[in-house]
Design an enzyme around this catalytic site. Structure first.
Site, PDB file in Angstrom:
ATOM      1  N   LYS A   1      -6.526  14.137  15.997  1.00  0.00           N
ATOM      2  CA  LYS A   1      -7.125  15.397  16.408  1.00  0.00           C
ATOM      3  C   LYS A   1      -8.628  15.307  16.257  1.00  0.00           C
ATOM      4  O   LYS A   1      -9.072  14.525  15.399  1.00  0.00           O
ATOM      5  CB  LYS A   1      -6.565  16.586  15.617  1.00  0.00           C
ATOM      6  CG  LYS A   1      -6.511  16.476  14.099  1.00  0.00           C
ATOM      7  CD  LYS A   1      -7.682  16.151  13.256  1.00  0.00           C
ATOM      8  CE  LYS A   1      -8.941  16.942  13.270  1.00  0.00           C
ATOM      9  NZ  LYS A   1      -9.983  16.418  12.343  1.00  0.00           N
TER      10      LYS A   1
ATOM     11  N   TYR B   1      -8.163  23.200  12.526  1.00  0.00           N
ATOM     12  CA  TYR B   1      -7.005  23.501  11.673  1.00  0.00           C
ATOM     13  C   TYR B   1      -6.718  25.000  11.651  1.00  0.00           C
ATOM     14  O   TYR B   1      -5.575  25.421  11.569  1.00  0.00           O
ATOM     15  CB  TYR B   1      -7.226  22.990  10.248  1.00  0.00           C
ATOM     16  CG  TYR B   1      -7.141  21.484  10.141  1.00  0.00           C
ATOM     17  CD1 TYR B   1      -5.919  20.859   9.886  1.00  0.00           C
ATOM     18  CD2 TYR B   1      -8.267  20.687  10.316  1.00  0.00           C
ATOM     19  CE1 TYR B   1      -5.831  19.481   9.808  1.00  0.00           C
ATOM     20  CE2 TYR B   1      -8.180  19.302  10.239  1.00  0.00           C
ATOM     21  CZ  TYR B   1      -6.971  18.706   9.985  1.00  0.00           C
ATOM     22  OH  TYR B   1      -6.876  17.341   9.918  1.00  0.00           O
TER      23      TYR B   1
HETATM   24  P1  NDP Z   1     -14.744   6.937  10.798  1.00  0.00           P
HETATM   25  O1  NDP Z   1     -16.116   7.024  11.329  1.00  0.00           O
HETATM   26  O2  NDP Z   1     -14.564   6.716   9.336  1.00  0.00           O
HETATM   27  O3  NDP Z   1     -13.952   5.763  11.549  1.00  0.00           O
HETATM   28  C1  NDP Z   1     -13.949   5.614  12.923  1.00  0.00           C
HETATM   29  C2  NDP Z   1     -13.744   4.138  13.262  1.00  0.00           C
HETATM   30  O4  NDP Z   1     -13.752   4.000  14.675  1.00  0.00           O
HETATM   31  C3  NDP Z   1     -14.877   3.225  12.782  1.00  0.00           C
HETATM   32  O5  NDP Z   1     -14.711   2.805  11.443  1.00  0.00           O
HETATM   33  C4  NDP Z   1     -14.750   2.059  13.732  1.00  0.00           C
HETATM   34  O6  NDP Z   1     -13.686   1.230  13.315  1.00  0.00           O
HETATM   35  C5  NDP Z   1     -14.278   2.721  15.015  1.00  0.00           C
HETATM   36  N1  NDP Z   1     -15.351   2.889  16.001  1.00  0.00           N
HETATM   37  C6  NDP Z   1     -15.385   2.299  17.202  1.00  0.00           C
HETATM   38  N2  NDP Z   1     -16.474   2.643  17.885  1.00  0.00           N
HETATM   39  C7  NDP Z   1     -17.190   3.467  17.104  1.00  0.00           C
HETATM   40  C8  NDP Z   1     -18.434   4.134  17.249  1.00  0.00           C
HETATM   41  N3  NDP Z   1     -19.145   4.063  18.370  1.00  0.00           N
HETATM   42  N4  NDP Z   1     -18.884   4.885  16.234  1.00  0.00           N
HETATM   43  C9  NDP Z   1     -18.148   5.013  15.104  1.00  0.00           C
HETATM   44  N5  NDP Z   1     -16.964   4.403  14.914  1.00  0.00           N
HETATM   45  C10 NDP Z   1     -16.477   3.619  15.911  1.00  0.00           C
HETATM   46  O7  NDP Z   1     -13.976   8.242  11.274  1.00  0.00           O
HETATM   47  P2  NDP Z   1     -12.640   8.866  10.690  1.00  0.00           P
HETATM   48  O8  NDP Z   1     -11.697   7.803  10.311  1.00  0.00           O
HETATM   49  O9  NDP Z   1     -12.972   9.889   9.678  1.00  0.00           O
HETATM   50  O10 NDP Z   1     -12.108   9.682  11.986  1.00  0.00           O
HETATM   51  C11 NDP Z   1     -11.487   9.019  13.079  1.00  0.00           C
HETATM   52  C12 NDP Z   1     -10.640  10.040  13.848  1.00  0.00           C
HETATM   53  O11 NDP Z   1      -9.620  10.548  12.993  1.00  0.00           O
HETATM   54  C13 NDP Z   1     -11.413  11.270  14.346  1.00  0.00           C
HETATM   55  O12 NDP Z   1     -10.907  11.674  15.588  1.00  0.00           O
HETATM   56  C14 NDP Z   1     -11.122  12.324  13.292  1.00  0.00           C
HETATM   57  O13 NDP Z   1     -11.197  13.640  13.805  1.00  0.00           O
HETATM   58  C15 NDP Z   1      -9.694  11.966  12.912  1.00  0.00           C
HETATM   59  N6  NDP Z   1      -9.387  12.349  11.531  1.00  0.00           N
HETATM   60  C16 NDP Z   1      -8.236  13.052  11.310  1.00  0.00           C
HETATM   61  C17 NDP Z   1      -7.883  13.451  10.057  1.00  0.00           C
HETATM   62  C18 NDP Z   1      -6.610  14.178   9.817  1.00  0.00           C
HETATM   63  O14 NDP Z   1      -6.430  14.705   8.721  1.00  0.00           O
HETATM   64  N7  NDP Z   1      -5.694  14.220  10.777  1.00  0.00           N
HETATM   65  C19 NDP Z   1      -8.767  13.178   8.896  1.00  0.00           C
HETATM   66  C20 NDP Z   1      -9.923  12.384   9.227  1.00  0.00           C
HETATM   67  C21 NDP Z   1     -10.224  12.018  10.504  1.00  0.00           C
HETATM   68  P3  NDP Z   1     -13.799  -0.372  13.334  1.00  0.00           P
HETATM   69  O15 NDP Z   1     -14.959  -0.705  12.470  1.00  0.00           O
HETATM   70  O16 NDP Z   1     -12.500  -0.804  12.786  1.00  0.00           O
HETATM   71  O17 NDP Z   1     -13.991  -0.779  14.771  1.00  0.00           O
END
Ligand code: NDP
Length: 331
Positions: A104, A187
C-alpha cells in the site's frame, strides 16, 4: 487437485519493510516461504542469500526481474518498492504469470490502479494489496463489534495515524504520490471502510500548517479530514509526518470501542466499556501472506484485492482535491 507444498515468495525491494517485517514474517509462515529476492544492491543480496539460504538462481536484479517467468520455485511476487514504482513492477510481475502482492498505497493514482488490475486479469493472476490489518485480531475485533452492532449502530469514527518524522523518497511527491495521507492516512481511509462496510459519499479536508516549509515543500506535513457515509456516520481523521498518532475509536448508539495503538505491527491494545480487549496478538504479515498463499492454493479470492487498493486511492484523490480547493468533495 489442491497442492499442499509451501508457495515460494519473491520480495522485490529489500528496504526497511522487507528487512524488518516481511523477511522475518516469512520465517513464521506455514503456507509460503521466502524463495527469491529482487534488489539493486549487491550487498543486500549477499546478506539475504546467507540469512535465508536463497539459491543464486532465485536472486534477481531489476533488469533481469522479468525472467522470474521461467522460475518454477517462485509462485508469488511481492512488490515492496517506493509507491511510484508499484505500477510498473506489478504489471511486469503479472506478465511473468506469477501471483502478485503489492504494498500500500497500491499506486499514485486511480488510473494506475486500473492498469494494474487489468494487467493481472489479463494474465490470469491474483492481485492483493498489503493490507495487513485485515488479518490483525484487534482490527478484526473492531470490524466485528461494528458489523454485529454489539453497541448498536455506529455513529462516529475517529482515526488518526501519524509518524514523528519521515525521510527519503517519502518526502518526494513524484516517488511517494503525496505526503502522510498516502503513507499513513491511508490506514484511516481503509478503517472507515472496514468499520462501516460503506463507501464515503463525500470528504472535506484541511491541510495543517507547515512547521518545516523546506522539508515539506511539495507534500502536506499534516492533514485533517472528514468522511461522510450514506447512513449519516462521520469519520474524523488526521495524519501527520511530524507528530505521532495511532488511534481508532468508534462511537455507537450504546457504547464505544477503540484500539490504540491501532495501526502498528505489534503492541496493539483495545478497550470497550467492559474493559481491556483480551486478545492474543499475532504476526500480522505472516497471517497476511499465509492467507494469500491459501487463497491461491484453494483458488478463492483474497479479502484484500486490487479493487480495495483502487477504492482507497479514489477516496485519497478526493481528499487531496478537497485539500487543494478547501471545498467538500463528493467521491
Ligand atoms: P524503503 O525506502 O526502506 O525501501 C524501498 C526499497 O526499494 C529500497 O531499499 C530499494 O531496495 C528499492 N528501491 C528501488 N528503487 C528505489 C528508489 N528509486 N528509491 C528508493 N528505493 C528504491 O521503503 P519501505 O520498505 O519503508 O517501503 C516500501 C513500500 O512498502 C512502500 O510502498 C510503503 O508504503 C510500503 N510499506 C508498507 C508497510 C505496511 O505496514 N504495509 C510498512 C512500510 C512500508 P533495494 O536496495 O533492494 O533495491
Amino acid at each position: 487437485m489442491m497442492e499442499r507444498r509451501k508457495l515460494g515468495v519473491a520480495l522485490v525491494g529489500l528496504g526497511i519493510y522487507s528487512d524488518g517485517e516481511l523477511g522475518p514474517a516469512l520465517k513464521e509462515t506455514s503456507h509460503c516461504y521466502l524463495a527469491g529476492i529482487v534488489s539493486g544492491s549487491e550487498r543486500k543480496k549477499e546478506k539475504w542469500k546467507k540469512e535465508y539460504d536463497i539459491p543464486d538462481k532465485n536472486i534477481y536484479s531489476y533488469e533481469d526481474f522479468d525472467s522470474i517467468k521461467n522460475n518454477d520455485s517462485i509462485d508469488i511476487i511481492y512488490i515492496v518498492l517506493p509507491n511510484s514504482m508499484h505500477k510498473e513492477y506489478v504489471i511486469r510481475a503479472a506478465k511473468t504469470g506469477k501471483h502478485v502482492i503489492c504494498e500500500k498505497p497500491m499506486a499514485n493514482t486511480v488510473e494506475e490502479c486500473d492498469e494494474m488490475i487489468a494487467a493481472c486479469e489479463e494474465a490470469g493472476v491474483t492481485l492483493s494489496i498489503g493490507y495487513r490489518l485485515h488479518f490483525d485480531p484487534f482490527n478484526l475485533e473492531m470490524m466485528k463489534l461494528a458489523n454485529e452492532k454489539v453497541y448498536g449502530n455506529v455513529k462516529r469514527i475517529f482515526a488518526s495515524h501519524g509518524l514523528s518524522t519521515a525521510e527519503g523518497w517519502r518526502l518526494d511527491k513524484v516517488l511517494a504520490g503525496g505526503g502522510p495521507l498516502m503513507d499513513v492516512g491511508i490506514y484511516c481511509v481503509n478503517a472507515g471502510r472496514y468499520i462501516t462496510n460503506l463507501e464515503p459519499l463525500a470528504v472535506h479536508a484541511t491541510e495543517g500548517q507547515k512547521k518545516d516549509k523546506k522539508k515539506f515543500a511539495n507534500i502536506e506535513e499534516s492533514l485533517t479530514w472528514t468522511m461522510e457515509y450514506p447512513n449519516g456516520v462521520i469519520a474524523e481523521c488526521s495524519c501527520s509526518y511530524s507528530q505521532y498518532r495511532n488511534h481508532l475509536r468508534v462511537e455507537a448508539e450504546n457504547g464505544w470501542f477503540e484500539i490504540a495503538p491501532s495501526f502498528s505491527y505489534s503492541g496493539l491494545k483495545g478497550r470497550t466499556p467492559e474493559g481491556k480487549m483480551d486478545i492474543k496478538p499475532i504476526n500480522q504479515q505472516a497471517a497476511q501472506m499465509d492467507d494469500f498463499a491459501l487463497a491461491i492454493m484453494n483458488n478463492r479470492p483474497t479479502p484484500v484485492p486490487g479493487e480495495m487498493g483502487r477504492q482507497d486511492m479514489k477516496i485519497i484523490g478526493a481528499i487531496y482535491r478537497s485539500m487543494e480547493t478547501g471545498q467538500r468533495v463528493e467521491t
